[in-house]
Scaffold this active site. Structure first.
Site, PDB file in Angstrom:
ATOM      1  N   LEU A  62       6.764   3.091   1.392  1.00 42.22           N
ATOM      2  CA  LEU A  62       7.608   1.948   1.549  1.00 42.22           C
ATOM      3  C   LEU A  62       8.667   2.034   2.585  1.00 42.22           C
ATOM      4  O   LEU A  62       9.170   3.256   2.784  1.00 42.22           O
ATOM      5  CB  LEU A  62       8.196   1.805   0.294  1.00 42.22           C
ATOM      6  CG  LEU A  62       7.431   1.359  -1.125  1.00 42.22           C
ATOM      7  CD1 LEU A  62       8.184   1.000  -2.168  1.00 42.22           C
ATOM      8  CD2 LEU A  62       6.563   0.358  -0.726  1.00 42.22           C
ATOM      9  N   HIS A  63       9.100   1.207   3.355  1.00 43.12           N
ATOM     10  CA  HIS A  63      10.151   1.056   4.184  1.00 43.12           C
ATOM     11  C   HIS A  63      11.042  -0.313   3.940  1.00 43.12           C
ATOM     12  O   HIS A  63      10.912  -0.980   2.991  1.00 43.12           O
ATOM     13  CB  HIS A  63       9.667   1.024   5.532  1.00 43.12           C
ATOM     14  CG  HIS A  63       8.730  -0.010   5.867  1.00 43.12           C
ATOM     15  ND1 HIS A  63       8.883  -1.338   5.786  1.00 43.12           N
ATOM     16  CD2 HIS A  63       7.185   0.053   6.142  1.00 43.12           C
ATOM     17  CE1 HIS A  63       7.808  -2.172   6.236  1.00 43.12           C
ATOM     18  NE2 HIS A  63       6.782  -1.373   6.390  1.00 43.12           N
ATOM     19  N   ARG A 105       2.631   2.180   9.581  1.00 45.38           N
ATOM     20  CA  ARG A 105       1.796   3.007  10.791  1.00 45.38           C
ATOM     21  C   ARG A 105       2.706   3.367  11.906  1.00 45.38           C
ATOM     22  O   ARG A 105       2.041   4.072  12.640  1.00 45.38           O
ATOM     23  CB  ARG A 105       0.893   2.147  11.112  1.00 45.38           C
ATOM     24  CG  ARG A 105      -0.187   1.875  10.364  1.00 45.38           C
ATOM     25  CD  ARG A 105      -1.589   0.864  10.859  1.00 45.38           C
ATOM     26  NE  ARG A 105      -2.604   0.954   9.942  1.00 45.38           N
ATOM     27  CZ  ARG A 105      -2.962  -0.101   9.114  1.00 45.38           C
ATOM     28  NH1 ARG A 105      -2.548  -0.994   9.171  1.00 45.38           N
ATOM     29  NH2 ARG A 105      -4.312   0.141   8.442  1.00 45.38           N
ATOM     30  N   GLN A 136      -2.290 -12.079   7.605  1.00 48.81           N
ATOM     31  CA  GLN A 136      -2.701 -12.084   6.111  1.00 48.81           C
ATOM     32  C   GLN A 136      -2.036 -13.146   5.350  1.00 48.81           C
ATOM     33  O   GLN A 136      -2.711 -13.361   4.243  1.00 48.81           O
ATOM     34  CB  GLN A 136      -2.013 -10.654   5.995  1.00 48.81           C
ATOM     35  CG  GLN A 136      -2.192 -10.271   4.428  1.00 48.81           C
ATOM     36  CD  GLN A 136      -1.813  -8.901   4.207  1.00 48.81           C
ATOM     37  OE1 GLN A 136      -2.609  -7.970   4.295  1.00 48.81           O
ATOM     38  NE2 GLN A 136      -0.512  -8.533   3.853  1.00 48.81           N
ATOM     39  N   MET A 164       0.879  -1.248   0.128  1.00 47.76           N
ATOM     40  CA  MET A 164      -0.033   0.168   0.026  1.00 47.76           C
ATOM     41  C   MET A 164       0.933   1.428   0.027  1.00 47.76           C
ATOM     42  O   MET A 164       0.573   2.278   0.300  1.00 47.76           O
ATOM     43  CB  MET A 164      -0.876  -0.031   1.281  1.00 47.76           C
ATOM     44  CG  MET A 164      -1.892  -1.296   1.117  1.00 47.76           C
ATOM     45  SD  MET A 164      -3.376  -0.955   2.072  1.00 47.76           S
ATOM     46  CE  MET A 164      -2.751  -0.654   3.738  1.00 47.76           C
ATOM     47  N   LYS A 181       5.572  -9.928   8.989  1.00 42.88           N
ATOM     48  CA  LYS A 181       4.949  -8.855   9.955  1.00 42.88           C
ATOM     49  C   LYS A 181       3.445  -8.946   9.978  1.00 42.88           C
ATOM     50  O   LYS A 181       2.882  -9.084  11.158  1.00 42.88           O
ATOM     51  CB  LYS A 181       5.123  -7.611   9.468  1.00 42.88           C
ATOM     52  CG  LYS A 181       4.543  -6.540   9.885  1.00 42.88           C
ATOM     53  CD  LYS A 181       5.047  -6.099  11.434  1.00 42.88           C
ATOM     54  CE  LYS A 181       4.206  -4.931  11.947  1.00 42.88           C
ATOM     55  NZ  LYS A 181       2.892  -4.543  11.187  1.00 42.88           N
ATOM     56  N   GLY A 190      11.200  -2.986   5.204  1.00 35.00           N
ATOM     57  CA  GLY A 190      10.513  -4.214   5.130  1.00 35.00           C
ATOM     58  C   GLY A 190      10.031  -4.634   3.641  1.00 35.00           C
ATOM     59  O   GLY A 190      10.188  -5.823   3.117  1.00 35.00           O
ATOM     60  N   HIS A 191       9.377  -3.514   3.039  1.00 33.66           N
ATOM     61  CA  HIS A 191       8.919  -3.577   1.567  1.00 33.66           C
ATOM     62  C   HIS A 191      10.145  -3.944   0.620  1.00 33.66           C
ATOM     63  O   HIS A 191      10.186  -4.664  -0.117  1.00 33.66           O
ATOM     64  CB  HIS A 191       8.251  -2.383   1.109  1.00 33.66           C
ATOM     65  CG  HIS A 191       6.974  -1.944   1.978  1.00 33.66           C
ATOM     66  ND1 HIS A 191       6.928  -1.090   2.495  1.00 33.66           N
ATOM     67  CD2 HIS A 191       5.751  -2.707   1.837  1.00 33.66           C
ATOM     68  CE1 HIS A 191       5.521  -1.062   3.280  1.00 33.66           C
ATOM     69  NE2 HIS A 191       5.086  -1.984   3.013  1.00 33.66           N
TER      70      HIS A 191
HETATM   71  O1  PAF Z   1       0.041  -5.594   3.304  1.00 41.35           O
HETATM   72  C1  PAF Z   1      -0.447  -4.647   2.767  1.00 41.35           C
HETATM   73  O2  PAF Z   1       0.091  -3.649   2.494  1.00 41.35           O
HETATM   74  C2  PAF Z   1      -1.699  -5.038   1.985  1.00 41.35           C
HETATM   75  O3  PAF Z   1      -2.729  -5.593   3.011  1.00 41.35           O
HETATM   76  C3  PAF Z   1      -2.142  -5.608   0.816  1.00 41.35           C
HETATM   77  C4  PAF Z   1      -1.309  -6.979   0.804  1.00 41.35           C
HETATM   78  C5  PAF Z   1      -1.007  -4.658  -0.079  1.00 41.35           C
HETATM   79  C6  PAF Z   1      -3.444  -5.758   0.158  1.00 41.35           C
HETATM   80  O4  PAF Z   1      -3.867  -4.404   0.140  1.00 41.35           O
END
Ligand code: PAF
Length: 299
Positions: free
Chosen positions: A49-50, A203, A169, A46, A165, A52-53
Site C-alpha cells: 500500500l502507498h 511497481r 481498469q 493487491m 491511476k 494512493g491506496h
Molecule cells: O488494481 C489492483 O490492485 C488490482 O487490479 C485489483 C483491482 C485489486 C484486482 O486484483
C-alpha cells in the site's frame, strides 16, 4: 497527499483492522453488519500500500459505516512471465498503515481460498478491455474482472473505490457492473502523485534511483499535453508528437502507447472535442509504467 501522509503517520490511537482470510467468514461478518443497517465500503488492492491506496481507504472510512480493504495478489491477472512472483508482498506494513486510519476489516485470502481446486469460471469483458492494456496483456482484464466480481460477491459493498491511476481498469469494472447488474457504486478517485509528479504505484519499487528520475517523463508529457490543449491545440497527432518528444528525452524510456480518448467510452479521438483522457504506457528500463490525465478544455 500531505493530509494523507499526516493521517498515516500521526500516531493516532491505533485501531487494528480485523484480519479475515476466509471468504465465508468475511461474508458472514458483513451480512451481520448489513442486517444492522450498516453500509459497506470496499477498497480492492493487491497490497504494497502507498498513499494512493490510503486515499481510497480514507474515502471508504469517511463515506461508509464499515470499511474493508482487500489485499490479494491475484494470480489470474498476471500472464506467465509477468511479475506475479516478484510483486511486493508487505502484509504487516500494510496492516500497520491501515491501523492508523481506523479501517474496520482487512480481507486477505490465500490463492487457494479464492481459487480452490476445480475452480473453472471466468468473467470475460470485450470492447473496452481489448484495447491498450488489453492489447499488451490479453488475459489481464478477464483476471481482474473475475477477482473483482468475486470480491463484490464476498463483501457486498455499497461503494467500491478505485484509483484513476488504472483508468482503463475502472472502465472495465464499470462495464462489468453495468452489464452484469452488480448492485454496487463505483467511485473513481484522483491519482496521488509524489512531489516530483510521479504517479504512485506499487511497481515504482522496481525502479532504480536513476530510472525514477527518468520516469518523470510520463507526468511531464501529460502536463505538456494539457498545456497544449489549454492553449488551443486540438489536433491529437500534434499532441502525440509533443508527448513523444518529451518521453524520448529519457534514454531508458520506450513508449508502449499514447492514447487520447473520450473519457466515458474510451473511443480514440483524432481531434480534441470536449473532455479527453490521455493515457500512456511507457517502459522505463524493465519496468512498465502507466499514467493518465483527464483534461477539460473548457475549464
Ligand atoms: O488494481 C489492483 O490492485 C488490482 O487490479 C485489483 C483491482 C485489486 C484486482 O486484483
Amino acid at each position: 497527499m500531505e493530509k494523507i501522509e499526516k493521517m498515516a503517520t500521526s500516531g493516532n490511537e491505533e485501531l487494528k483492522p480485523v484480519l479475515i482470510t476466509d471468504p465465508e467468514e468475511m461474508r458472514r461478518r458483513l451480512n451481520e453488519l448489513r442486517k444492522e443497517g450498516k453500509t459497506v465500503g470496499l477498497v480492492p488492492t493487491m497490497g504494497a500500500l502507498h498513499y494512493g491506496h490510503l486515499s481510497l481507504a480514507i474515502a471508504a472510512k469517511n463515506e461508509t459505516d464499515v470499511s474493508v480493504v482487500s489485499i490479494f495478489v491475484n494470480p489470474t491477472q498476471f500472464a506467465p512471465g509477468e511479475d506475479f512472483d516478484k510483486y511486493p508482498r508487505t502484509l504487516d506494513a500494510d496492516l500497520e498503515l491501515l491501523s492508523q486510519l481506523g479501517i474496520d476489516f482487512v480481507f486477505a485470502p490465500s490463492a487457494s481460498a479464492m481459487y480452490p481446486a476445480g475452480f473453472d469460471a471466468s468473467v470475460h469483458i470485450g470492447g473496452v478491455a481489448k484495447i491498450l492494456e488489453g492489447e499488451c496483456r490479453p488475459t489481464h482484464f478477464d483476471g481482474v474482472a473475475t477477482v473483482v466480481l468475486k470480491l463484490f460477491n464476498i463483501v457486498g459493498p455499497n461503494i467500491a473505490y478505485f484509483g484513476q491511476k488504472d483508468f482503463q481498469q475502472v472502465a472495465v469494472v464499470k462495464k462489468m457492473v453495468a452489464d452484469l447488474n452488480v448492485p454496487v457504486e463505483i467511485d473513481m478517485r484522483p491519482i496521488i502523485r509524489e512531489k516530483s509528479g510521479l504517479a504512485m504505484s506499487s511497481r515504482n519499487e522496481y525502479l532504480s534511483a536513476e530510472e525514477r528520475g527518468q520516469a518523470l517523463v510520463l507526468s511531464k508529457a501529460l502536463e505538456k499535453a494539457e498545456e497544449l490543449i489549454r492553449s488551443g491545440v486540438r489536433d491529437v497527432s500534434a499532441l502525440y508528437d509533443e508527448m513523444k518528444r518529451v518521453i524520448e528525452t529519457a534514454p531508458s524510456a520506450k513508449i508502449d502507447y499514447i492514447y487520447v480518448a473520450d473519457p466515458d467510452s474510451l473511443e480514440e479521438m483524432e481531434r480534441v472535442a470536449g473532455n479527453v483522457v490521455i493515457l500512456l504506457a511507457v517502459r522505463v528500463g524493465a519496468t512498465r509504467l502507466i499514467d493518465n490525465r483527464i483534461v477539460e478544455p473548457q475549464r
